[in-house]
Structures are given as C-alpha cells and as structure tokens.
Scaffold this motif. Structure first.
Motif, short mmCIF file in Angstrom:
data_model
loop_
_atom_site.label_atom_id
_atom_site.label_comp_id
_atom_site.label_asym_id
_atom_site.label_seq_id
_atom_site.Cartn_x
_atom_site.Cartn_y
_atom_site.Cartn_z
N LEU A 175 174.96 24.34 -22.91
CA LEU A 175 175.17 25.12 -21.69
C LEU A 175 175.06 26.61 -21.98
O LEU A 175 174.46 27.36 -21.20
N LYS A 176 175.60 27.02 -23.11
CA LYS A 176 175.50 28.43 -23.48
C LYS A 176 174.05 28.84 -23.72
O LYS A 176 173.64 29.97 -23.40
N GLN A 177 173.25 27.94 -24.30
CA GLN A 177 171.83 28.23 -24.51
C GLN A 177 171.12 28.46 -23.18
O GLN A 177 170.26 29.36 -23.07
N LEU A 178 171.48 27.66 -22.18
CA LEU A 178 170.90 27.86 -20.85
C LEU A 178 171.30 29.22 -20.28
O LEU A 178 170.49 29.94 -19.69
N LEU A 179 172.57 29.56 -20.46
CA LEU A 179 173.05 30.85 -19.95
C LEU A 179 172.40 32.01 -20.70
O LEU A 179 172.11 33.06 -20.11
N ASN A 180 172.14 31.83 -21.98
CA ASN A 180 171.42 32.86 -22.75
C ASN A 180 170.01 33.04 -22.20
O ASN A 180 169.50 34.17 -22.14
N SER A 181 169.39 31.92 -21.82
CA SER A 181 168.04 32.00 -21.24
C SER A 181 168.08 32.76 -19.92
O SER A 181 167.19 33.58 -19.63
N ILE A 182 169.10 32.47 -19.09
CA ILE A 182 169.25 33.17 -17.83
C ILE A 182 169.47 34.66 -18.08
O ILE A 182 168.89 35.52 -17.41
N ASN A 183 170.30 34.97 -19.06
CA ASN A 183 170.58 36.37 -19.40
C ASN A 183 169.32 37.07 -19.89
O ASN A 183 169.08 38.25 -19.57
N SER A 184 168.50 36.33 -20.64
CA SER A 184 167.24 36.90 -21.13
C SER A 184 166.30 37.22 -19.96
O SER A 184 165.63 38.26 -19.94
N ILE A 185 166.27 36.31 -18.97
CA ILE A 185 165.43 36.54 -17.80
C ILE A 185 165.92 37.76 -17.02
O ILE A 185 165.14 38.59 -16.54
N MET A 186 167.25 37.87 -16.93
CA MET A 186 167.82 39.03 -16.22
C MET A 186 167.48 40.32 -16.95
O MET A 186 167.25 41.36 -16.31
#
Length: 484
Positions: A175-186
């Motif tokens: 789940l944290k990896q997904l959130l990191n991906s979202i943060n990277s997109i942001m």
C-alpha cells in the motif's frame, strides 16, 4: 493496539475456521482499509497452510499423549489347529498386557498356555507378573517426548501468529508503494504546473513559436504531461493487481481522483516501546534457552546404568512342575548387561527353585559412552554460547528500534507542522484564485503540495504500523497463540 489485536485475532479465527474472502466486484467505492487488510490476510495461501500445520501439530500432540499414557494389549498368541484321526487339537498362548509409562514403566502381564483336545482342555504355565524400573530414565524420557510435542504445537501457533503480522506488514508495504507512486505523480504534476507558469511567461514576453526559448518551454510541458500519463498507467495496473490480491476487482482510469485512492481511515495507534517487552520473551533468547533446557534433560537420560525388577506368580509352571513365585532383576552398567531370575515352587513335590542367569558384554559401548560424554559437553557449550549471542542480539535490536522510533516520531512532527502550513497556503491561494489575483497553475501547485503532505502523513502512519509489527514479531506472541 486493542483494535489491531482484534483485527489479527479475527483474521486467525477466519483461517482456522476455513472462512476465506470471496472476490468482490466494486466499481463505485473502494473498501475501507480494515476490510481490505482482512481480505488480504484471508486470501494468503501460506497462512492457510500454516493454519493447517497448527492443527496437525495439535493432533500429533494428542497422539503422543495417548502413546505415553495407559496402554493395554490383548493377544491370542499363535493359535495352532492340528487335525488328526482322533479329532482336532487346538493350542494357543493368550496374554494380557498393561503398561503405565509415566509410573516408572509399571507393567502387568497375564499369560497362559491352552491345549484343547476332543476329550480334554489343559491350561498350563499361567502367570501373573508385575514389572517396574528401579533405576531408569523412562519417566524423564516420557516427559521429554510430551514437552517436545507440546512445543511443536506452541511453535506452530506462534509461527502462524507471526505470519499474520508479517502478512499485515507486507500489505502495508505494498500500500505504501502505491502511495509513493501517487506522490511521485503529484511531484510531476507540481513540476508541470511550474513549467506551465514558465511557458506562460515566455508567451507573455512575446517569443515566437519558432524560437528556441518558446520551443524549450513548450517541450518541458509536453514531456511532463507524457511522464504523468505513463506513471498513471503504471499506477492503475499496480492498483488493480493489489486489490485483486485482496479479493476485489476494481475499475479506475486516468480520470480517477488520485486522492480518492489514499486511505483516510488508517490509525497508527500508539508506538510500542521495545523496553516494555520482557527481555526473556525475546524470541531468539527464549528459543535458545528452550533448546538448552530440553537438550539438558535429554543429556541427563544418557545414563550408563539401569536397574529393573519384576515379580509374579505362575500356575503350573512347566519348568518346576508346580506353581511358582517368580522374581527377577535386570540391569546394565555401560556395555555390561546382567539378568537374574528365580522361580520358587509353591506346593508340589519339589522345593528346589529354578534360577535363570544371563550376561552380555559389549566392550565398544564403554568407549562410545566416553565419546558421547565429550560430545555432550561440547554441545552444551554451543547452546550456552547461543544464549549469549541471542542476548547480545537483543541489546543491538533495542538500540536499532529506539533509533528508528525516534526518526519516525521526528518525521511525524515535521509532517504535521508542514501540513498546517500548506493547509493555510492552499486556503489563501484558493481565495486569491477566485479573485483573479493568481493563475490556475499557481493554485494547483499549492493544492498539490498540500495533497503531497497529506500523503506523507498517511505513509508515516503506515510506517508506524509496520514498526509496531516489527517490534511484536521480535517477541513471543503470547497474546496471539490460539488455544485449540
């Protein structure tokens, strides 16, 4: 910890009862994190196998208790049927044996010989005897067998409990990896907004579309848009796969609000202090001490001497042609085995007893016993070293864990401070944007920064949950053991 403990126990109960999550299609709203985690745990095939292994260990323990308990055997012996001209002749040697291993191998035996013809039935050599170990390690050996079987159950349940925590940690890692991906997109979106502002500035300055300055500014915007699009495709793939592992089929696309994928119901709870746990319950220390204890018990059973006694009564003893009272002793000293027995006639014509003697000698046994003692001494030294090593490991783990907790708490405090600052900034930029005092890109930049810190706060909460899991997994999970 109360809520999370209930969550783990619920997952383990589901594993033991065989209730597993079914695939659910959810195209409108995403399940809450608690339900998602439960479903992820229940769909873990390794945990299912561990739950089965725990049940098998319990059955093996039950079987061992039967083996080491009261035992009785009824036997007909060899039954011989001989056919002759005068009819049939039937002979048998039935017996009854009972044994109680936990009472110094206390045993009782009744046996007889039966010979039946057409005209007569003769019973001979009927005996009743009792046997018991006088000097023996049988009681300790039986206790060791039971302790080992019980330990297998405990370790299987502990392994299951720790595996549930490990599955929870793995869930939050993904789940944290997904959130990191979202943060990277942001972050890419933030860069895009910045490049758009620069591009608009170039336009205002009057650069022609064919100029290098204009083309470079435009290319930055186009490149960032392509990178965001590519990252979104990867994120969608990863999200769909992750939710499928949890037993859910979801549908999201490029237009999905990224913040809708960020869980808002995660509760990190209170960070655990490793010093609140008993040092003796540190898994490596407890395991090393258990090994030393059980092996010390086994070494104490390696005695080079033993002594057993038996007593009984034989009706119509064929050796003395009378009833006899029987007694015997048998023992070992190293490689020397000695046995002596006496049958004293009761009634009948003879008063002379029948004496039985036996002896065997195995010289190599003495030599091997000496080697075994040296091996046992070296093994004990290794086991004590293992305890010392585990205690050193514990001290190191305490320092590492405390340092990690300090970092997480410092990070938590910093994120909270920055989050408050960006919340105020976003409100100001939103007001200025509505009044026309700032551009859309500038407002979106402020909003993206705010969302980025909301993400960081959630990821920090996840890291604290994973930290708690790490702490608990280092110790005996008594509160997670399942009582069958």
């Amino acid at each position: 910890m109360g809520k999370r403990k209930l969550l783990i126990i619920t997952a383990m109960c589901a594993l033991f009862s065989g209730i597993f999550a079914e695939t659910v299609s959810d195209t409108v709203s995403l399940p809450d994190t608690t339900q998602l985690l439960l479903s992820y745990i229940e769909n873990d095939s390794e945990l299912k196998n561990l739950a089965i292994a725990a049940k098998k260990a319990q059955l093996s323990y039950d079987s061992t208790k039967i083996d080491k308990g009261f035992d009785i055997t009824l036997a007909s012996g060899n039954v011989t049927i001989k056919l002759t001209e005068d009819g049939s002749n039937i002979s048998a040697k039935p017996s009854l044996k009972a044994k109680l291993p936990q009472a110094s191998n206390l045993s009782a035996e009744v046996q007889t010989s039966v010979n039946s013809t057409q005209d007569d039935t003769k019973v001979s050599d009927t005996s009743v005897s009792l046997g018991v170990d006088i000097i023996s390690t049988s009681n300790l050996s039986n206790k060791i067998s039971l302790l080992k079987a019980e330990r297998s159950v405990i370790e299987a349940e502990r392994k299951l409990g720790k595996s549930v925590l490990s599955a929870e940690k793995d869930f939050y890692t993904q789940l944290k990896q997904l959130l990191n991906s979202i943060n990277s997109i942001m972050s890419k979106q933030e860069q895009l907004y910045s490049d758009k502002i620069d591009f608009e500035s170039v336009k205002v300055q009057g650069y022609s579309k064919t100029s290098s300055t204009y083309r470079k500014a435009e290319l930055k915007v186009i490149t960032n848009e392509h990178e965001i699009e590519s990252s979104l495709h990867t994120l969608i793939h990863d999200c769909v796969v992750f939710y499928k592992k949890c037993g859910y089929d979801i549908q999201i696309d490029e237009n999905t609000d990224l913040m809708s994928l960020v869980p808002s119901d995660i509760e990190a709870g209170t960070p655990l202090n490793i010093l609140d746990f008993e040092k003796e319950n540190y898994s490596s220390i407890e395991s090393a001490k258990w090994t030393y204890k059980i092996n010390s018990m086994e070494r104490s059973t390696n005695k080079s001497y033993s002594l057993s006694a038996s007593a009984g009564y034989t009706i119509d003893n064929s050796t003395t042609k009378s009833d006899t009272v029987d007694a015997g002793l048998s023992g070992t000293i190293g490689g020397l085995s000695l046995g002596a027995g006496v049958s004293m006639p009761v009634g009948g014509e003879s008063n002379y007893p029948a004496i039985t003697l036996s002896m065997s000698l195995t010289p190599n046994t003495f030599r091997k016993n000496s080697i075994s003692k040296k091996q046992d001494a070296l093994t004990e030294e290794q086991e004590l070293l293992a305890i010392e090593t585990a205690e050193t490991e514990y001290e190191t783990k305490v320092v590492e864990t405390q340092q990690k907790l300090d970092s997480l708490l410092w990070e938590q405090k910093t994120i909270e401070q920055n989050l408050l600052m960006y919340e105020e900034l976003e409100k100001d930029m939103a007001s200025m944007y509505k009044q026309g005092f700032t551009s859309e890109s500038e407002y979106l930049s402020a909003k993206t920064n705010l969302n980025s810190y909301i993400l960081k706060k959630v990821m920090n909460q996840i890291e604290l949950i994973m930290y708690n899991d790490d702490v608990v997994m280092n110790f005996i999970p008594n509160d997670l053991e399942v009582t069958q």
